[in-house]
Motif scaffolding. Structure first.
Motif, short mmCIF file in Angstrom:
data_model
loop_
_atom_site.label_atom_id
_atom_site.label_comp_id
_atom_site.label_asym_id
_atom_site.label_seq_id
_atom_site.Cartn_x
_atom_site.Cartn_y
_atom_site.Cartn_z
N SER A 94 -21.87 2.51 -29.66
CA SER A 94 -21.93 1.34 -30.54
C SER A 94 -22.80 0.24 -29.93
O SER A 94 -23.58 -0.40 -30.64
CB SER A 94 -20.53 0.82 -30.86
N PHE A 95 -22.73 0.05 -28.62
CA PHE A 95 -23.57 -0.96 -27.99
C PHE A 95 -25.03 -0.52 -27.93
O PHE A 95 -25.93 -1.35 -28.01
CB PHE A 95 -23.04 -1.32 -26.60
N VAL A 97 -26.49 1.24 -30.25
CA VAL A 97 -26.99 1.00 -31.62
C VAL A 97 -27.35 -0.46 -31.80
O VAL A 97 -28.41 -0.79 -32.35
CB VAL A 97 -25.95 1.46 -32.67
N ILE A 98 -26.49 -1.34 -31.32
CA ILE A 98 -26.78 -2.77 -31.41
C ILE A 98 -28.07 -3.10 -30.66
O ILE A 98 -28.95 -3.81 -31.19
CB ILE A 98 -25.60 -3.61 -30.86
N ALA A 99 -28.22 -2.57 -29.45
CA ALA A 99 -29.44 -2.81 -28.67
C ALA A 99 -30.65 -2.26 -29.40
O ALA A 99 -31.71 -2.90 -29.44
CB ALA A 99 -29.32 -2.18 -27.29
N LEU A 101 -31.09 -1.90 -32.61
CA LEU A 101 -31.40 -2.76 -33.74
C LEU A 101 -32.09 -4.05 -33.29
O LEU A 101 -33.04 -4.51 -33.94
CB LEU A 101 -30.12 -3.10 -34.52
N VAL A 102 -31.65 -4.59 -32.18
CA VAL A 102 -32.30 -5.80 -31.65
C VAL A 102 -33.73 -5.48 -31.23
O VAL A 102 -34.66 -6.26 -31.47
CB VAL A 102 -31.49 -6.40 -30.49
N THR A 119 -34.76 -5.79 -23.26
CA THR A 119 -33.63 -5.77 -24.19
C THR A 119 -33.02 -4.37 -24.24
O THR A 119 -31.80 -4.21 -24.23
CB THR A 119 -34.07 -6.21 -25.60
N GLY A 123 -29.42 -3.28 -23.02
CA GLY A 123 -28.54 -2.54 -23.93
C GLY A 123 -27.94 -1.32 -23.26
O GLY A 123 -26.74 -1.06 -23.37
N SER A 127 -24.02 -1.13 -22.33
CA SER A 127 -23.24 -0.02 -22.91
C SER A 127 -22.53 0.76 -21.82
O SER A 127 -21.38 1.16 -21.97
CB SER A 127 -24.12 0.88 -23.76
#
Length: 144
Positions: A94-95, A97-99, A101-102, A119, A123, A127
């Motif tokens: 999940s982390f 995926v967030i990274a 997207l950023v 970044t 990430g 994670s």
């Protein structure tokens, strides 16, 4: 402490060290100047490689010490270990995926390559850190 829990602790400890070492190296290389002028790629690659090696060495040494204390249970695993590993993996993903997207947003905004790469590195590091924390908590408190 079972084998998988020792590995989780090793990864957690090395994640903290890796993040701190990389940040210190980049800041030292910048020398008070702009961060984007730092030659970050060799620093990042050596830090990642060093983190992997340190994790393996720490896990092996810890395993040897545990094996001397209790040879029968030094490397045994069970279904609980598998479930905890899956939990940690889900948290890590999940982390990531967030990274990701950023990073996509930074690419779309035309950010400097330094910020995009760092970044993604952050990430991965976060994670691993959060996944390790989730695993250790699951070993200590149990799965809910």
């Amino acid at each position: 402490m079972v084998y998988q829990e020792r590995v989780a602790w090793s990864q957690l400890i090395v994640s903290v060290i890796t993040i701190a070492v990389y940040a210190a190296l980049v800041l030292r290389s910048a020398g008070g100047g702009e961060l984007t002028s730092v030659d970050w790629l060799p620093l990042m690659l050596w830090t990642i490689g060093g983190g992997i090696v340190l994790t393996v060495v720490l896990s092996v040494l810890w395993g040897i010490v545990a094996g001397m204390r209790d040879p029968q249970s030094a490397t045994t695993t069970d279904i609980r270990d598998r479930d905890i590993s899956r939990l940690g993996g889900r948290v890590e993903h999940s982390f990531l995926v967030i990274a990701g997207l950023v990073v996509i947003a930074l690419c779309g905004a035309g950010a400097h390559l330094f910020w995009i790469a760092n970044t993604m590195f952050l990430g991965f590091a976060i994670s691993a850190l959060i996944g390790g924390i989730a695993r250790v908590i699951a070993y200590r408190r149990g799965l809910v």
